[in-house]
Design an enzyme around this catalytic site. Structure first.
Site, PDB file in Angstrom:
ATOM      1  N   ARG A  51       0.854  -1.192   0.000  1.00  0.00           N
ATOM      2  CA  ARG A  51       0.000   0.000   0.000  1.00  0.00           C
ATOM      3  C   ARG A  51       0.886   1.237   0.000  1.00  0.00           C
ATOM      4  O   ARG A  51       2.100   1.146   0.132  1.00  0.00           O
ATOM      5  CB  ARG A  51      -0.991   0.020   1.177  1.00  0.00           C
ATOM      6  CG  ARG A  51      -0.616  -0.652   2.458  1.00  0.00           C
ATOM      7  CD  ARG A  51       0.476  -0.001   3.247  1.00  0.00           C
ATOM      8  NE  ARG A  51       0.218   1.406   3.524  1.00  0.00           N
ATOM      9  CZ  ARG A  51       1.148   2.288   3.802  1.00  0.00           C
ATOM     10  NH1 ARG A  51       2.433   1.919   3.830  1.00  0.00           N
ATOM     11  NH2 ARG A  51       0.846   3.536   4.053  1.00  0.00           N
ATOM     12  N   GLY A  52       0.236   2.390  -0.197  1.00  0.00           N
ATOM     13  CA  GLY A  52       0.976   3.628  -0.396  1.00  0.00           C
ATOM     14  C   GLY A  52       1.070   3.901  -1.888  1.00  0.00           C
ATOM     15  O   GLY A  52       1.477   3.025  -2.656  1.00  0.00           O
ATOM     16  N   ALA A  53       0.689   5.099  -2.312  1.00  0.00           N
ATOM     17  CA  ALA A  53       0.565   5.384  -3.744  1.00  0.00           C
ATOM     18  C   ALA A  53       1.825   5.057  -4.558  1.00  0.00           C
ATOM     19  O   ALA A  53       1.736   4.356  -5.569  1.00  0.00           O
ATOM     20  CB  ALA A  53       0.145   6.843  -3.947  1.00  0.00           C
ATOM     21  N   ARG A  94      -7.473  -0.056  -6.523  1.00  0.00           N
ATOM     22  CA  ARG A  94      -7.407   1.079  -5.588  1.00  0.00           C
ATOM     23  C   ARG A  94      -7.675   2.359  -6.377  1.00  0.00           C
ATOM     24  O   ARG A  94      -6.755   2.945  -6.930  1.00  0.00           O
ATOM     25  CB  ARG A  94      -6.038   1.156  -4.897  1.00  0.00           C
ATOM     26  CG  ARG A  94      -5.625  -0.031  -4.031  1.00  0.00           C
ATOM     27  CD  ARG A  94      -6.522  -0.270  -2.826  1.00  0.00           C
ATOM     28  NE  ARG A  94      -6.666   0.865  -1.955  1.00  0.00           N
ATOM     29  CZ  ARG A  94      -5.798   1.218  -0.996  1.00  0.00           C
ATOM     30  NH1 ARG A  94      -4.693   0.515  -0.813  1.00  0.00           N
ATOM     31  NH2 ARG A  94      -6.041   2.255  -0.220  1.00  0.00           N
ATOM     32  N   GLN A 203      -2.256   2.445  10.356  1.00  0.00           N
ATOM     33  CA  GLN A 203      -0.965   2.411   9.661  1.00  0.00           C
ATOM     34  C   GLN A 203       0.106   3.212  10.388  1.00  0.00           C
ATOM     35  O   GLN A 203       1.284   2.880  10.319  1.00  0.00           O
ATOM     36  CB  GLN A 203      -1.113   2.942   8.228  1.00  0.00           C
ATOM     37  CG  GLN A 203      -1.980   2.096   7.323  1.00  0.00           C
ATOM     38  CD  GLN A 203      -3.386   2.655   7.208  1.00  0.00           C
ATOM     39  OE1 GLN A 203      -3.948   3.140   8.189  1.00  0.00           O
ATOM     40  NE2 GLN A 203      -3.961   2.594   6.021  1.00  0.00           N
ATOM     41  N   ASP A 244      -2.112  10.616  -1.924  1.00  0.00           N
ATOM     42  CA  ASP A 244      -2.481   9.579  -2.882  1.00  0.00           C
ATOM     43  C   ASP A 244      -2.879  10.171  -4.227  1.00  0.00           C
ATOM     44  O   ASP A 244      -2.747   9.521  -5.251  1.00  0.00           O
ATOM     45  CB  ASP A 244      -3.618   8.730  -2.320  1.00  0.00           C
ATOM     46  CG  ASP A 244      -3.110   7.742  -1.290  1.00  0.00           C
ATOM     47  OD1 ASP A 244      -2.943   6.562  -1.637  1.00  0.00           O
ATOM     48  OD2 ASP A 244      -2.844   8.144  -0.146  1.00  0.00           O
ATOM     49  N   ASN A 254      -5.531  12.301   0.747  1.00  0.00           N
ATOM     50  CA  ASN A 254      -4.610  11.491   1.541  1.00  0.00           C
ATOM     51  C   ASN A 254      -5.443  10.694   2.540  1.00  0.00           C
ATOM     52  O   ASN A 254      -6.671  10.790   2.574  1.00  0.00           O
ATOM     53  CB  ASN A 254      -3.580  12.379   2.245  1.00  0.00           C
ATOM     54  CG  ASN A 254      -2.441  11.581   2.842  1.00  0.00           C
ATOM     55  OD1 ASN A 254      -1.870  10.712   2.184  1.00  0.00           O
ATOM     56  ND2 ASN A 254      -2.100  11.835   4.092  1.00  0.00           N
ATOM     57  N   LYS A 255      -4.781   9.905   3.340  1.00  0.00           N
ATOM     58  CA  LYS A 255      -5.476   9.033   4.287  1.00  0.00           C
ATOM     59  C   LYS A 255      -6.496   9.808   5.111  1.00  0.00           C
ATOM     60  O   LYS A 255      -6.246  10.927   5.535  1.00  0.00           O
ATOM     61  CB  LYS A 255      -4.456   8.346   5.201  1.00  0.00           C
ATOM     62  CG  LYS A 255      -5.028   7.325   6.160  1.00  0.00           C
ATOM     63  CD  LYS A 255      -5.850   6.246   5.437  1.00  0.00           C
ATOM     64  CE  LYS A 255      -5.058   5.558   4.340  1.00  0.00           C
ATOM     65  NZ  LYS A 255      -5.914   4.647   3.530  1.00  0.00           N
TER      66      LYS A 255
END
Length: 353
Positions: A51-53, A94, A203, A244, A254-255
């Site tokens: 995960r993570g762009a 995603r 996270q 993201d 973003n998150k």
């Protein structure tokens, strides 16, 4: 839990397959998984094994190669058709992370422009995936090194708050927001990291603190709703988060929880920076209202581990991301320097994106 210090390499190409750190197991267990097919890679992205762009971008590039390798035709047109069908599957995994779409389009562009046999196209796709991998590592280091120069000059050692995990685990191995923190630590500018736990998937608690422990970077974990209090107490000097997807006007997805953090940062006159590679900027959309927001399994809300934490009659809403308006962002830290959100257009004009 006993930690062994290690260099964090979330994605490794090994002979004929990809090795991923299974991020769903951290911090309790350090485990890797081998990915040998595009279907396995799609599942790994969807279930957040990776995960993570930026990391998703690297992973999907390798996934596209694995899919290209699995094609059973020697006809160029049929091969390209099958590769596009594989791309459709990856695009659904995603929807918010623009690096995923960016990497897919880059792979497809190379495949379509490469003359020669299907095998030669496959080889070109693999080389492009490897290039994307190496470029991301270099890009993140450049983001970190350039960003340190514009962090507040006082105090000498800064306490930096970060949200979610925008570190080595979210990239090819250095990090965006946590890459800035790594560079500040190396240069003697960091006092400590404050890490939001980042509900609902935690996270920050599970991944950011784990990364800091690997490199002996001082870190204090706080719950998400403590941020404003810590700011009021003078414990936080700057906030650095990842992204993201960034719209052309600087609005940033973003998150979930980043938007709230930006509001309280502004209320306490604390600068909030977004650290992201230029590949995260989506010039096809004018502002944040056009960014698709992924909604995830509601189990992430009502269950912690194997324990249900609320009555069954409760309804749930679980957006994975929120959009922070550009006016709440002090600057966007890129590999080409830090700019105001409204200045992103210069990168398109210079054809850097």
């Amino acid at each position: 839990m006993i930690y062994k210090f290690r260099k964090v390499n979330p994605i490794t190409w090994k002979n004929d397959h990809v090795v991923l750190i299974d991020q769903t197991c951290l911090p309790e267990e350090y485990k890797t998984v081998e990915i040998s097919s595009y279907e396995e890679m799609a599942v790994a992205i969807k279930t957040m094994i990776v995960r993570g762009a930026p990391a998703i971008g690297v992973s999907v590039a390798y996934g596209m190669y694995l899919g290209a390798r699995e094609t059973v035709t020697n006809d160029r047109n049929e091969f390209l058709k099958q590769l596009e069908e594989i791309a459709v599957i990856f695009r659904r995994t995603r929807p918010t992370a623009v690096n995923l779409f960016w990497a897919i389009e880059r792979i497809l562009k190379v495949a379509n422009k490469t003359n020669g046999t299907v095998k030669e196209i496959q080889e070109a796709v693999l080389e492009t995936a490897k290039k994307i991998h190496q470029e991301d590592l270099e890009t993140c280091k450049n983001i970190g090194d350039r960003a340190v120069e514009i962090l507040p000059t006082k105090p000498e050692k800064l306490n930096i708050l970060t949200h979610c995990n925008a570190g080595a685990l979210a990239t090819a191995g250095y990090g965006t927001a946590l890459g800035v923190i790594r560079s500040a630590w190396r240069d003697g500018r960091l006092g400590k990291v404050y890490a939001d736990e980042t509900r609902p998937r935690l996270q920050g608690a599970k991944l950011t603190t784990w990364e800091c422990v690997q490199e002996n970077i001082p870190v204090t974990l706080i719950s998400d709703n403590m941020a404003a209090h810590c700011m009021k107490q003078g414990l936080i000097h700057a906030v650095v988060v990842g992204a993201d997807r960034i719209a052309a006007n600087g609005d940033t997805a973003n998150k979930i929880g980043t938007y709230s953090l930006a509001i309280v940062s502004q209320a306490h006159n604390i600068p909030l920076y977004v650290a992201a590679p230029l590949s995260t900027i989506d010039f096809k959309i004018s502002d944040g209202s056009e960014i698709p927001i992924e909604e995830r399994d509601t189990k992430e809300i009502y269950q912690v581990g194997e324990t249900r934490i609320c009555p069954k009659q409760v309804e749930f809403y679980n957006p994975a991301f929120d959009v922070t308006p550009a006016e709440l962002i002090t600057g966007i830290m890129t590999e080409h320097g830090t700019v105001l959100p409204g200045e992103l257009e210069q990168f398109r004009v210079k054809q850097l994106v």
